[in-house]
Scaffold this motif. Structure first.
Motif, PDB file in Angstrom:
ATOM      1  N   MET A  30      96.756  56.397 -15.746  1.00 23.01           N
ATOM      2  CA  MET A  30      98.020  57.106 -15.674  1.00 23.01           C
ATOM      3  C   MET A  30      99.153  56.089 -15.650  1.00 23.01           C
ATOM      4  N   THR A  31     100.121  56.267 -16.520  1.00 23.94           N
ATOM      5  CA  THR A  31     101.297  55.402 -16.572  1.00 23.94           C
ATOM      6  C   THR A  31     102.387  55.992 -15.689  1.00 23.94           C
ATOM      7  N   ARG A  32     102.859  55.168 -14.747  1.00 29.87           N
ATOM      8  CA  ARG A  32     103.871  55.604 -13.776  1.00 29.87           C
ATOM      9  C   ARG A  32     105.257  55.195 -14.294  1.00 29.87           C
ATOM     10  N   ILE A  33     106.190  56.169 -14.319  1.00 27.77           N
ATOM     11  CA  ILE A  33     107.507  55.948 -14.921  1.00 27.77           C
ATOM     12  C   ILE A  33     108.616  56.331 -13.941  1.00 27.77           C
ATOM     13  N   LEU A  34     109.635  55.483 -13.866  1.00 26.13           N
ATOM     14  CA  LEU A  34     110.848  55.750 -13.086  1.00 26.13           C
ATOM     15  C   LEU A  34     112.004  55.923 -14.060  1.00 26.13           C
ATOM     16  N   ILE A  35     112.828  56.940 -13.858  1.00 25.29           N
ATOM     17  CA  ILE A  35     113.991  57.210 -14.710  1.00 25.29           C
ATOM     18  C   ILE A  35     115.261  56.915 -13.908  1.00 25.29           C
ATOM     19  N   ALA A  36     116.152  56.109 -14.477  1.00 25.06           N
ATOM     20  CA  ALA A  36     117.409  55.775 -13.810  1.00 25.06           C
ATOM     21  C   ALA A  36     118.571  56.027 -14.761  1.00 25.06           C
ATOM     22  N   ASP A  37     119.349  57.055 -14.456  1.00 27.47           N
ATOM     23  CA  ASP A  37     120.529  57.406 -15.249  1.00 27.47           C
ATOM     24  C   ASP A  37     121.485  58.157 -14.337  1.00 27.47           C
ATOM     25  N   ASP A  38     122.776  57.949 -14.520  1.00 19.09           N
ATOM     26  CA  ASP A  38     123.748  58.605 -13.644  1.00 19.09           C
ATOM     27  C   ASP A  38     124.106  60.022 -14.084  1.00 19.09           C
ATOM     28  N   HIS A  39     123.554  60.496 -15.176  1.00 17.69           N
ATOM     29  CA  HIS A  39     123.815  61.858 -15.646  1.00 17.69           C
ATOM     30  C   HIS A  39     122.595  62.745 -15.368  1.00 17.69           C
ATOM     31  N   ASP A  40     122.808  63.790 -14.578  1.00 21.36           N
ATOM     32  CA  ASP A  40     121.723  64.707 -14.213  1.00 21.36           C
ATOM     33  C   ASP A  40     121.040  65.312 -15.434  1.00 21.36           C
ATOM     34  N   VAL A  80     114.986  63.705 -20.016  1.00 17.34           N
ATOM     35  CA  VAL A  80     113.978  62.655 -20.176  1.00 17.34           C
ATOM     36  C   VAL A  80     112.731  63.006 -19.377  1.00 17.34           C
ATOM     37  N   ARG A  81     112.915  63.514 -18.164  1.00 18.13           N
ATOM     38  CA  ARG A  81     111.765  63.918 -17.341  1.00 18.13           C
ATOM     39  C   ARG A  81     110.948  64.990 -18.055  1.00 18.13           C
ATOM     40  N   ALA A  82     111.617  65.991 -18.640  1.00 15.00           N
ATOM     41  CA  ALA A  82     110.916  67.071 -19.339  1.00 15.00           C
ATOM     42  C   ALA A  82     110.101  66.546 -20.512  1.00 15.00           C
ATOM     43  N   ILE A  83     110.678  65.621 -21.257  1.00 14.77           N
ATOM     44  CA  ILE A  83     109.960  65.033 -22.395  1.00 14.77           C
ATOM     45  C   ILE A  83     108.742  64.242 -21.917  1.00 14.77           C
ATOM     46  N   LEU A  84     108.941  63.417 -20.891  1.00  9.14           N
ATOM     47  CA  LEU A  84     107.843  62.577 -20.403  1.00  9.14           C
ATOM     48  C   LEU A  84     106.764  63.391 -19.689  1.00  9.14           C
ATOM     49  N   ALA A  85     107.160  64.432 -18.987  1.00  9.57           N
ATOM     50  CA  ALA A  85     106.196  65.248 -18.242  1.00  9.57           C
ATOM     51  C   ALA A  85     105.263  66.023 -19.165  1.00  9.57           C
ATOM     52  N   ALA A  86     105.645  66.164 -20.423  1.00 10.09           N
ATOM     53  CA  ALA A  86     104.802  66.878 -21.382  1.00 10.09           C
ATOM     54  C   ALA A  86     103.522  66.107 -21.703  1.00 10.09           C
ATOM     55  N   ARG A  87     103.493  64.831 -21.411  1.00  8.32           N
ATOM     56  CA  ARG A  87     102.305  64.005 -21.668  1.00  8.32           C
ATOM     57  C   ARG A  87     101.491  63.894 -20.393  1.00  8.32           C
ATOM     58  N   ALA A  88     100.261  64.348 -20.442  1.00  3.81           N
ATOM     59  CA  ALA A  88      99.395  64.369 -19.254  1.00  3.81           C
ATOM     60  C   ALA A  88      99.135  62.972 -18.689  1.00  3.81           C
ATOM     61  N   GLU A  89      99.151  61.967 -19.542  1.00  3.34           N
ATOM     62  CA  GLU A  89      98.843  60.606 -19.086  1.00  3.34           C
ATOM     63  C   GLU A  89     100.054  59.862 -18.522  1.00  3.34           C
ATOM     64  N   TRP A  90     101.211  60.508 -18.514  1.00  4.13           N
ATOM     65  CA  TRP A  90     102.419  59.918 -17.955  1.00  4.13           C
ATOM     66  C   TRP A  90     102.819  60.648 -16.689  1.00  4.13           C
ATOM     67  N   VAL A 103     110.224  51.443 -16.330  1.00  2.00           N
ATOM     68  CA  VAL A 103     111.490  51.963 -15.806  1.00  2.00           C
ATOM     69  C   VAL A 103     112.395  52.232 -17.003  1.00  2.00           C
ATOM     70  N   VAL A 104     112.836  53.474 -17.147  1.00  2.00           N
ATOM     71  CA  VAL A 104     113.788  53.850 -18.186  1.00  2.00           C
ATOM     72  C   VAL A 104     115.168  53.729 -17.560  1.00  2.00           C
ATOM     73  N   LEU A 105     115.944  52.723 -18.020  1.00  2.00           N
ATOM     74  CA  LEU A 105     117.229  52.400 -17.392  1.00  2.00           C
ATOM     75  C   LEU A 105     118.415  52.688 -18.297  1.00  2.00           C
ATOM     76  N   ASP A 106     119.435  53.280 -17.718  1.00  2.00           N
ATOM     77  CA  ASP A 106     120.733  53.400 -18.373  1.00  2.00           C
ATOM     78  C   ASP A 106     121.453  52.066 -18.167  1.00  2.00           C
ATOM     79  N   TYR A 107     122.051  51.530 -19.211  1.00  2.00           N
ATOM     80  CA  TYR A 107     122.777  50.272 -19.099  1.00  2.00           C
ATOM     81  C   TYR A 107     123.970  50.390 -18.163  1.00  2.00           C
ATOM     82  N   GLY A 108     124.652  51.539 -18.192  1.00  2.00           N
ATOM     83  CA  GLY A 108     125.903  51.700 -17.446  1.00  2.00           C
ATOM     84  C   GLY A 108     125.753  52.409 -16.112  1.00  2.00           C
TER      85      GLY A 108
END
Length: 73
Positions: free
Chosen positions: A1-11, A17-27, A51-56
């Motif tokens: 299982m690949t563990r992912i953290l999402i960091a962005d200041d826009h809800d 991004v969470r919805a897209i990534l959650a669609a994959r069982a291995e993520w 880690v999926v990071l927003d630059y700003g």
């Protein structure tokens, strides 16, 4: 299982991004952060593979977040 953290200041972006990534069982989205300081803390606590990071991000920008996470791991 690949563990992912999402960091962005826009809800809407984080939830999309969470919805897209959650669609994959291995993520597994282990957390979301709305600013750079929270992203660093959460990354150290959850130890994600990716880690999926927003630059700003507020408080600490995405480049510095990446530097600090790498330096502490």
């Amino acid at each position: 299982m690949t563990r992912i953290l999402i960091a962005d200041d826009h809800d809407v972006v984080r939830s999309g991004v969470r919805a897209i990534l959650a669609a994959r069982a291995e993520w597994d989205v282990v957390g979301e952060a709305a600013d750079g300081k929270s992203a660093i803390s959460m990354a150290l606590a959850t130890r994600p593979d990716i880690v999926v990071l927003d630059y700003g991000l507020p408080l600490v920008n995405g480049v510095e977040v990446a530097r600090q996470i790498r330096a502490r791991n």
